[in-house]
Design a protein around this motif. Structure first.
Motif, short mmCIF file in Angstrom:
data_model
loop_
_atom_site.label_atom_id
_atom_site.label_comp_id
_atom_site.label_asym_id
_atom_site.label_seq_id
_atom_site.Cartn_x
_atom_site.Cartn_y
_atom_site.Cartn_z
N MET A 1 -11.76 3.76 38.10
CA MET A 1 -12.14 4.24 36.76
C MET A 1 -12.20 5.76 36.66
SD MET A 1 -12.63 1.80 34.52
CE MET A 1 -13.71 2.60 33.35
N SER B 1 -10.28 8.40 35.95
CA SER B 1 -9.79 9.16 34.80
C SER B 1 -10.58 8.86 33.54
CB SER B 1 -8.31 8.88 34.56
OG SER B 1 -8.12 7.52 34.21
N TYR B 2 -11.14 7.65 33.43
CA TYR B 2 -11.89 7.29 32.23
C TYR B 2 -13.28 7.91 32.24
CZ TYR B 2 -7.96 4.35 31.41
OH TYR B 2 -6.68 3.94 31.18
N SER C 1 -12.81 11.40 31.21
CA SER C 1 -12.60 11.48 29.77
C SER C 1 -13.92 11.37 29.02
CB SER C 1 -11.65 10.37 29.31
OG SER C 1 -11.50 10.39 27.92
N ILE D 1 -17.22 -0.30 29.15
CA ILE D 1 -15.91 0.23 29.54
C ILE D 1 -15.59 -0.32 30.92
CG2 ILE D 1 -14.52 2.31 29.89
CD1 ILE D 1 -16.64 3.81 28.19
N ASP E 1 -12.49 -2.20 33.78
CA ASP E 1 -11.12 -2.55 34.15
C ASP E 1 -11.08 -3.72 35.11
OD1 ASP E 1 -11.99 -1.40 36.53
OD2 ASP E 1 -10.19 -0.17 36.82
N VAL F 1 -9.72 -1.52 29.91
CA VAL F 1 -8.72 -0.60 30.47
C VAL F 1 -7.50 -1.42 30.89
CG1 VAL F 1 -8.23 1.12 32.24
CG2 VAL F 1 -10.52 0.98 31.22
N ASN G 1 -4.79 4.72 27.33
CA ASN G 1 -4.77 6.18 27.41
C ASN G 1 -6.20 6.70 27.43
OD1 ASN G 1 -4.51 8.94 27.06
ND2 ASN G 1 -2.92 8.78 25.50
N ALA G 2 -6.61 7.29 28.54
CA ALA G 2 -8.00 7.77 28.67
C ALA G 2 -8.35 8.80 27.61
CB ALA G 2 -8.20 8.36 30.06
N LYS G 3 -7.36 9.55 27.14
CA LYS G 3 -7.64 10.59 26.15
C LYS G 3 -8.10 10.01 24.81
CE LYS G 3 -4.41 13.93 28.18
NZ LYS G 3 -3.16 14.71 27.97
N LEU H 1 -10.36 7.67 24.47
CA LEU H 1 -11.70 7.09 24.58
C LEU H 1 -12.62 7.55 23.46
CD1 LEU H 1 -13.77 5.39 26.09
CD2 LEU H 1 -14.25 7.36 27.54
#
Length: 344
Positions: free
Chosen positions: A35, A37-38, A41, A134, A136, A178, A205-207, A209
């Motif tokens: 996780m 990158s998330y 973010s 959140i 995955d 995710v 896409n983490a961006k 979030l």
């Protein structure tokens, strides 16, 4: 150091159940290695999330954070780490900056423990209550493949029982899944959100979030306000529907008709790839506990492959735009779930 964001409360008459200008928002986050990158973010975008919600909705907002990993021997750092509600944006930002993604061991994680800790937070009685999970990876006890605890959470916690208790406490769950890792378990996570009247939101896409959470929360506040304003009409129509013995689908349609007849519009987050599946609504959400869920999951044809990556995942260009539009049937179905929960 920047000062915490201060926003005056909006004067509103006291409501019987809650006041949608008062918002309690908790993030429940998988903090295992996959996780990374998330979490980054969330750390970078939390101020934008909170400031936009507070400024646009005039909300008195409290924030909380629950981090979860896994039980030993899969992970030896922590199972959960809980930060109870705060009104200070900078305090929340500080908690997020201390988050790190590591460990996790096997595939499933301590999802049940994270959800359970949310029930113990200091929720305000009159608040609109929203959890954003959140994740995955699935909880223990759903899919025995690669599960170090195939019989479920070693602490004996059951995600389905927990979300039903959330629903009774009028807590709405949004699941940000995710993708692609979560794809085989989408129906399961959809069912958790559906039980509370919430949504499943796929994310690649983490961006995005911040946009996902802002859109979901603003839509939730909009629906809560509509339900408060139309409470008497909804109660009357649902009593009539129950006397006639109609099914839940028809009851949701009748709620939709109430708003359609008055040309009422609501905020809607564009989330076509998160539309509730038939399996989630009509099968998994009816399960009493994880034991029954596990049986259905293993017996559902191609359960773990019910979505192909090509057909299930949203395009990377998915925007989750927020619109004002007529109340749709999906929103009415969620409002019916909430109406049922609030009867209890």
């Amino acid at each position: 150091m920047a000062s915490a964001l201060k926003v005056d409360k909006v004067d509103r008459p006291e409501l019987a159940k809650h006041d949608s200008s008062i918002l309690d928002l908790v993030f429940i986050m998988d903090c295992t290695g996959s996780m990374g990158s998330y979490i980054a973010s969330a750390t970078s975008s939390i101020r934008a999330i909170v400031e936009e919600i507070v400024v646009s909705e005039k909300s008195d907002i409290h924030l909380a954070l629950i981090e979860y990993r896994d039980h030993p021997p899969q992970d030896h750092t922590f199972v959960t780490r809980t930060h109870d509600f705060t009104a200070k944006v900078n305090e929340m930002k500080g908690w997020l900056e201390q988050c790190s993604a590591q460990g996790g061991g096997d595939g499933p994680e301590a999802v049940a423990d994270g959800l359970h800790d949310a029930l113990k937070l200091s929720w305000r009685e009159n608040a609109t209550k929203i959890c954003v999970l959140i994740s995955d990876a699935p909880p223990h006890g759903l899919d025995t493949n690669g599960d170090g605890f195939p019989n479920g959470c070693p602490a004996g916690l059951d995600p389905l029982r927990i979300v039903r208790e959330m629903a009774e406490k009028h807590i709405t769950l949004y699941v940000v899944g995710v993708e692609p890792p979560i794809v085989p378990y989408r129906d399961f996570f959809m069912s958790l959100a559906y039980i509370t009247g919430g949504q499943y939101v796929p994310m690649v896409n983490a961006k995005l979030l911040a946009k996902v959470i802002i859109g979901g929360v603003r839509e939730e506040i909009s629906l809560d306000r509509l339900m408060q304003d139309a409470q008497a009409d909804i109660d009357r129509e649902m009593q009539r529907a129950e006397a006639e013995g109609v099914d839940d689908t028809e009851k949701a349609k009748r709620i939709n008709n109430i708003f359609a007849s008055k040309n009422i519009r609501a905020k809607q987050m564009k989330n076509e790839h998160g539309a509730m599946s038939t399996v989630a609504k009509e099968s998994y959400s009816k399960c009493a506990d994880m034991s029954e869920m596990k049986m259905k999951f293993s017996s559902t044809p191609a359960a773990a492959a019910s979505y192909s990556a090509a057909s299930a995942m949203p395009a990377a260009a998915a925007t989750y735009d927020l619109m004002d539009d007529a109340v749709n049937e999906e929103q009415s179905s969620r409002m019916f779930q909430k109406w049922q929960n609030r009867k209890k």
